[in-house]
Design a protein around this motif. Structure first.
Motif, mmCIF file in Angstrom:
data_model
loop_
_atom_site.group_PDB
_atom_site.id
_atom_site.type_symbol
_atom_site.label_atom_id
_atom_site.label_comp_id
_atom_site.label_asym_id
_atom_site.label_seq_id
_atom_site.Cartn_x
_atom_site.Cartn_y
_atom_site.Cartn_z
ATOM 1 N N LYS A 159 4.307 52.251 33.239
ATOM 2 C CA LYS A 159 4.191 51.313 32.181
ATOM 3 C C LYS A 159 5.628 50.872 31.814
ATOM 4 O O LYS A 159 6.324 51.421 31.172
ATOM 5 C CB LYS A 159 3.475 51.717 30.998
ATOM 6 N N GLY A 160 5.790 49.560 32.379
ATOM 7 C CA GLY A 160 7.236 49.045 32.318
ATOM 8 C C GLY A 160 7.280 48.521 31.036
ATOM 9 O O GLY A 160 6.446 47.394 30.383
ATOM 10 N N THR A 161 8.072 48.898 30.101
ATOM 11 C CA THR A 161 8.216 48.237 28.627
ATOM 12 C C THR A 161 9.563 47.948 28.483
ATOM 13 O O THR A 161 10.684 47.960 29.196
ATOM 14 C CB THR A 161 7.778 49.273 27.657
ATOM 15 N N ARG A 162 10.216 47.635 27.013
ATOM 16 C CA ARG A 162 11.470 47.341 26.685
ATOM 17 C C ARG A 162 11.926 48.565 26.076
ATOM 18 O O ARG A 162 13.170 48.384 25.566
ATOM 19 C CB ARG A 162 11.515 46.112 25.829
ATOM 20 N N VAL A 163 11.159 49.676 25.870
ATOM 21 C CA VAL A 163 11.684 50.920 25.199
ATOM 22 C C VAL A 163 11.793 51.679 26.324
ATOM 23 O O VAL A 163 11.037 51.757 27.460
ATOM 24 C CB VAL A 163 10.682 51.356 24.155
ATOM 25 N N ASP A 164 12.663 52.869 26.567
ATOM 26 C CA ASP A 164 12.989 53.809 27.657
ATOM 27 C C ASP A 164 12.237 54.910 27.332
ATOM 28 O O ASP A 164 12.461 55.994 27.872
ATOM 29 C CB ASP A 164 14.459 54.344 27.490
ATOM 30 N N GLY A 165 10.903 54.937 26.744
ATOM 31 C CA GLY A 165 10.083 56.006 26.839
ATOM 32 C C GLY A 165 9.234 56.083 25.648
ATOM 33 O O GLY A 165 9.347 55.108 24.956
ATOM 34 N N ILE A 166 8.424 57.107 25.148
ATOM 35 C CA ILE A 166 7.687 57.435 24.265
ATOM 36 C C ILE A 166 8.327 58.140 23.128
ATOM 37 O O ILE A 166 8.910 59.185 23.507
ATOM 38 C CB ILE A 166 6.386 58.185 24.647
ATOM 39 N N ALA A 169 8.222 58.230 16.634
ATOM 40 C CA ALA A 169 7.781 56.859 15.812
ATOM 41 C C ALA A 169 8.513 55.607 16.631
ATOM 42 O O ALA A 169 9.258 55.804 17.439
ATOM 43 C CB ALA A 169 8.571 57.064 14.568
ATOM 44 N N ASP A 170 8.201 54.399 16.092
ATOM 45 C CA ASP A 170 8.816 53.258 16.758
ATOM 46 C C ASP A 170 10.367 53.449 16.504
ATOM 47 O O ASP A 170 10.851 53.290 15.411
ATOM 48 C CB ASP A 170 8.519 51.950 16.001
ATOM 49 N N PRO A 175 15.186 55.082 12.891
ATOM 50 C CA PRO A 175 16.500 55.457 13.853
ATOM 51 C C PRO A 175 16.593 56.828 14.222
ATOM 52 O O PRO A 175 17.187 57.232 15.459
ATOM 53 C CB PRO A 175 17.678 55.283 12.829
ATOM 54 N N ASP A 176 15.989 57.688 13.593
ATOM 55 C CA ASP A 176 15.921 59.146 13.847
ATOM 56 C C ASP A 176 14.484 59.550 14.637
ATOM 57 O O ASP A 176 14.317 60.778 14.885
ATOM 58 C CB ASP A 176 16.167 60.201 12.793
ATOM 59 N N ALA A 177 13.859 58.772 15.280
ATOM 60 C CA ALA A 177 12.641 59.024 15.927
ATOM 61 C C ALA A 177 13.173 59.736 17.220
ATOM 62 O O ALA A 177 14.165 59.324 17.917
ATOM 63 C CB ALA A 177 12.013 57.633 16.321
ATOM 64 N N VAL A 178 12.337 60.814 17.587
ATOM 65 C CA VAL A 178 12.508 61.598 18.757
ATOM 66 C C VAL A 178 11.840 61.414 20.143
ATOM 67 O O VAL A 178 10.706 60.880 19.885
ATOM 68 C CB VAL A 178 12.130 63.282 18.222
#
Length: 237
Positions: A159-166, A169-170, A175-178
């Motif tokens: 699943k190609g997205t603009r985020v580098d993984g899961i 949180a968003d 900012p401190d999402a893991v």
């Protein structure tokens, strides 16, 4: 070094094709995707692709504004066909053979999908682009991608997205999402993570189809994932 996966189903969002222009199809982004896909096919990887249509029309959004849901979803299916034709054309322009299959009969725009025909195309070295979702309303292209991945017996769904993984949180809002390097389907459920819709996730879990969520917008990432480098997040039982 050989690729870790021989046959993949690559899911791309329609929104990703917008690039920075905010609508429609950004030809620079389209060609960058095509180049990445061609690179991995030259490594011998068989590539099937499902693209969303959100850059043109999203059925759920239409329904929220008064469209009949069935009609809205059918419009969304047509949007995926437009994106699929654009990607096929981009691939062919750089010498990568490609074929478009549609979930509903739209010949000569595309060939009518069957898993046997799609697998035959893959074994011939063609990039197979699967348009029209499942062909039925009330199902997302994520579900369509999961279904096709199982049908063509892919080794993995990417699943190609603009985020580098899961993330927990968003990451664009928290900012401190893991970031998770690996997570199970059950954890996705229990944490309420929006990786894909529940139908698609359940289908992958039941059929033991691993999912890798990664950043497709960084050139070279697709090849890195296929070579087994620790990029993105792996979801499996």
């Amino acid at each position: 070094m050989n690729p870790k996966y021989n046959r993949i189903l690559l899911k791309l969002s329609g929104e990703s094709l917008q690039g920075n222009q905010g609508h429609g199809i950004d030809t620079e982004r389209l060609m960058e995707y095509a180049r990445q896909i061609k690179e991995v096919t030259e490594m011998g990887v068989q590539v099937a692709i499902v693209i969303g249509g959100g850059n043109i029309f999203r059925g759920l959004s239409g329904a929220s504004r008064g469209f009949d849901r069935v009609t809205g979803d059918q419009m969304g299916m047509l949007a995926t066909v437009i994106n699929s034709l654009a990607l096929r054309s981009a691939l062919e322009s750089i010498g990568a053979p490609a074929v478009t299959y549609t979930a509903v009969n739209m010949y000569p725009i595309g060939q009518y999908y069957s898993s046997r025909a799609a697998v035959n195309s893959l074994t011939r070295g063609e990039v197979v682009i699967l348009a029209g979702g499942t062909g039925c309303p009330f199902f997302t292209t994520d579900t369509g991608a999961a279904l096709r991945a199982v049908e063509i017996r892919a080794d993995v769904m990417l699943k190609g997205t603009r985020v580098d993984g899961i993330y927990s949180a968003d990451p664009e809002k928290v900012p401190d999402a893991v970031k998770f390097d690996r997570i199970t389907y059950d954890e996705v459920y229990s944490r309420g993570l929006k990786v894909m819709d529940l139908t698609a996730t359940a289908m992958c879990k039941e059929n033991r189809m691993p999912i890798i969520v990664f950043d497709m917008d960084t050139p070279g990432n697709l090849e890195s994932v296929l070579m087994g480098k620790p990029i993105g997040t792996l979801v499996k039982n």
